[in-house]
Design a protein around this motif. Structure first.
Motif: not given
Ligand SMILES: Nc1ncnc2c1ncn2[C@@H]1O[C@H](COP(=O)(O)OP(=O)(O)OP(=O)(O)O)[C@@H](O)[C@H]1O
Ligand SMILES: [Mg+2]
Lengths: 331, 252
Positions: A64-72, A138-140, A144-148, A156-159
């Motif tokens: 789930g390391h990308a979770a932190f990557f994504g949050i940053g 699971a956390f990651a 992911f779905y939270f931001f979707v 879904d489209d992002g910023l």
């Protein structure tokens, strides 16, 4: 013994010099495009080195390391979004405006991902092995779905970022300057991490990797040590995320998809787990191969897969082990 | 007599249908070497595991220095002065010999949330480290990975780590097993020297060593204490001879 040691030093010096001279080499070759690819490599390298701290030294396989990557990354994008719109990020109980300053957004990204790591770590570190992998995953995915679903920030489209962050005395929109900022951050983190792994804290972490129960019996409350290590890794990954948002000037939930975690994990495996510098090599090899192979085929993973298997099977310390000599203990 | 350093009161532990400890009561007094003997599967290791905190008993209580430690978390026990060696050597295989010992030493020196200085180069720790290495005869092997040690050397390291904790009560689980005659003699000497400083609860199969070292001996069979007494008492105890020492002793 000493020749191997020298070989390691030689490799590291060569790598450092190459990275420092790279923008000049790129413009000499008339391929300035290479600089932005190189920045991407540095950024993923930072994320991969941070994963190596918990994976290679702590023995904790996190998917789930990308979770932190994504949050940053989102932290930077959201702050920039509010700054651009002139709206407040938080309006109650106190007003917090957006910001396009790197000096605010990047520390915010680090803090936020570090906090997220504290929460995820606090729960997942109560388990080990397969359970740990599944919980981090699971956390990651939840994130992911939270931001979707987060329509106010593009869902879904992002910023899209209006522009890169501002940094006093630097122009981050200049690819070369941005590259050097990334390089300095990676070097600083490598320096800190290389001290950390041989410090008393690092020794405790390595001990936990070998035998957690034994560490407790020696008197270490291992959970606390592992949690802090997990937070440090998460925070560094968050910084990498803040950089990637600036580099591509766009964020989307895809940044924290589990496949992204997989990519970072593969970089560590390819470069060599528990070697700290190896993941830098791993990131470079992965992104370069992706770049080259995807020119010829869109199914480039088909060719990359066997290569990865070969390296993981036959090189105990990955590419780094091949270059810097094997047999030496890195962890 | 003085207050016991360790007092175990009616300790019981089952693994499913296997009764590993059955109402075990035991007292270990300060300064003594107390041996725990019994046939294979008698529950010696299980008892040690409960004292050290690796296992939680089903019922009964354990007091250390007057404190009830029955349910105290594993990591807090070492700070009270409990240390152990494991029957199945559990040194850290990928760490060097000196790193293994350093862990035991730094565990006793406050927290390890220290991130910058190289642990092995810190002078205050270095001194302790050198003497720990010397004590178990591993100075020559300091930089070697623990996994490359011989079986006997691993045992030495295991004991060295327990000693580096400066324990008030040392739990040793078959420290001599697989050590070879030379190592056994060395270790016996070491244990006798340690007697000055610390109390020892020793599990061992080698009867000669036991009778030579132990002040008192407790015999455990099928999880139950058969008897506790001095070496002479145990040697002449009929039940023990029958249950444990075997009949060949009678022939002598
Ligand atoms: N974790 C466990 N799960 C199930 N059964 C166990 C466990 N640990 C020990 N036992 C059983 O409990 C009994 C006591 O085992 P223990 O290891 O304490 O004996 P021991 O006296 O140390 O024997 P040895 O002399 O062989 O070391 C044995 O029957 C063993 O099979
Ligand atoms: Mg046993």
């Amino acid at each position: 013994m000493s020749s191997r040691f020298d070989r390691k030093k030689l490799c590291l010096s060569f790598g450092a010099i190459l990275l420092i001279l790279l923008p000049m080499l790129a413009s000499l070759c008339g391929e300035p495009y290479l600089i932005s690819l190189a920045s991407r490599i540095l950024i993923y390298a930072l994320a991969a080195v941070s994963l190596d701290l918990i994976l290679g030294y702590g023995g904790l396989v996190s998917l789930g390391h990308a979770a932190f990557f994504g949050i940053g990354a989102y932290m930077v994008a959201i702050l920039a979004h509010h700054d651009f719109e002139g709206t407040a990020l938080i309006s109650w109980p106190l007003t917090v405006p957006g910001s396009d300053s790197a000096l605010i957004a990047w520390p915010a990204a680090v803090l936020c991902s570090g906090l997220l790591a504290a929460i995820i770590g606090a729960l997942s570190l109560r388990t080990t092995g397969m359970h740990f992998i599944m919980i981090t995953l699971a956390f990651a995915q939840m994130l992911f779905y939270f931001f979707v679903g987060l329509e106010s920030y593009g869902g879904d489209d992002g910023l899209t970022l209006f522009s890169r962050n501002t940094l006093p005395h630097f122009d981050l929109s200049d690819d070369t300057q941005f590259y050097y900022v990334c390089l300095v951050l990676l070097f600083v983190f490598l320096l800190l991490a290389s001290r950390l792994v041989v410090s008393r804290f690092g020794l405790v972490i390595r001990g936990c990797r070998e035998n957690d129960k034994r560490m407790q019996s020696l008197g270490f409350p291992t959970y606390r040590y592992k949690l802090l290590c997990f937070m440090i890794a998460g925070a560094a990954s968050g910084l990498a995320g803040a950089l990637i948002a600036n580099q591509i000037e766009y964020v989307s939930p895809g940044l924290m998809h589990w496949t992204r975690s997989g990519v970072i994990l593969v970089m560590v495996l390819l470069g060599g787990t528990g070697t700290l510098y190896g993941p830098v090599l791993g990131a470079a090899a992965f992104l370069l191969l992706e770049e080259i192979l995807s020119i010829y085929t869109e199914h480039w993973m088909l060719y990359f897969g066997p290569l990865l298997i070969l390296v993981v099977l036959f090189a105990r310390h990955g590419l780094y082990g091949i270059l810097a000599g094997k047999g030496k203990r890195y962890g | 007599m003085a207050e016991p350093l360790l007092r175990i009161d009616k300790l019981s532990k089952n693994f499913g249908s296997i009764v590993a400890s059955q109402g075990v009561s035991l007292e270990v007094f300060p300064g003594e070497i107390h041996a725990l003997i019994g046939p294979n599967g008698a529950g010696k290791t299980t008892l040690l595991n409960q004292i050290a905190g690796d296992l939680v008993p089903d019922s009964g209580q354990i007091f250390f220095d007057g404190h009830d430690i029955t349910r105290l978390p594993l990591y807090q026990r070492s700070h009270l002065g409990l240390a152990r060696s494991y029957q199945i050597t559990s040194v850290f295989p990928q760490l060097s010999v000196e790193e293994n010992l350093l862990l035991a030493i730094q565990a006793q020196r406050g927290h390890s949330f220290r991130f910058w200085r190289r642990g092995l180069s810190i002078p205050e720790l270095r001194d302790d480290l050198e003497s720990s290495l010397e004590r178990v005869g591993l100075s020559e092997r300091a930089e070697m990975s623990a996994c490359n040690l011989s079986h006997g050397e691993k045992k030495q390291l295991e004991v060295g780590m327990a000693l580096a904790c400066n324990p008030r009560l040392l739990l040793l689980d078959e420290p001599m097993a697989g050590m070879g005659p030379g190592g056994t003699v060395e270790l016996s000497k070491l244990i006798r020297r340690l007697k000055e400083k610390t109390t020892i609860l020793l599990v061992e199969h080698d009867m000669e060593t036991i009778f030579a070292l132990a002040d008192r001996i407790t015999v455990l069979v099928y999880g139950e204490v058969v008897t506790t007494g001095t070496a002479e008492e145990i040697r002449s105890n009929a039940i023990v001879r029958h249950a444990y020492l075997g009949d060949e002793d009678e022939a002598c």
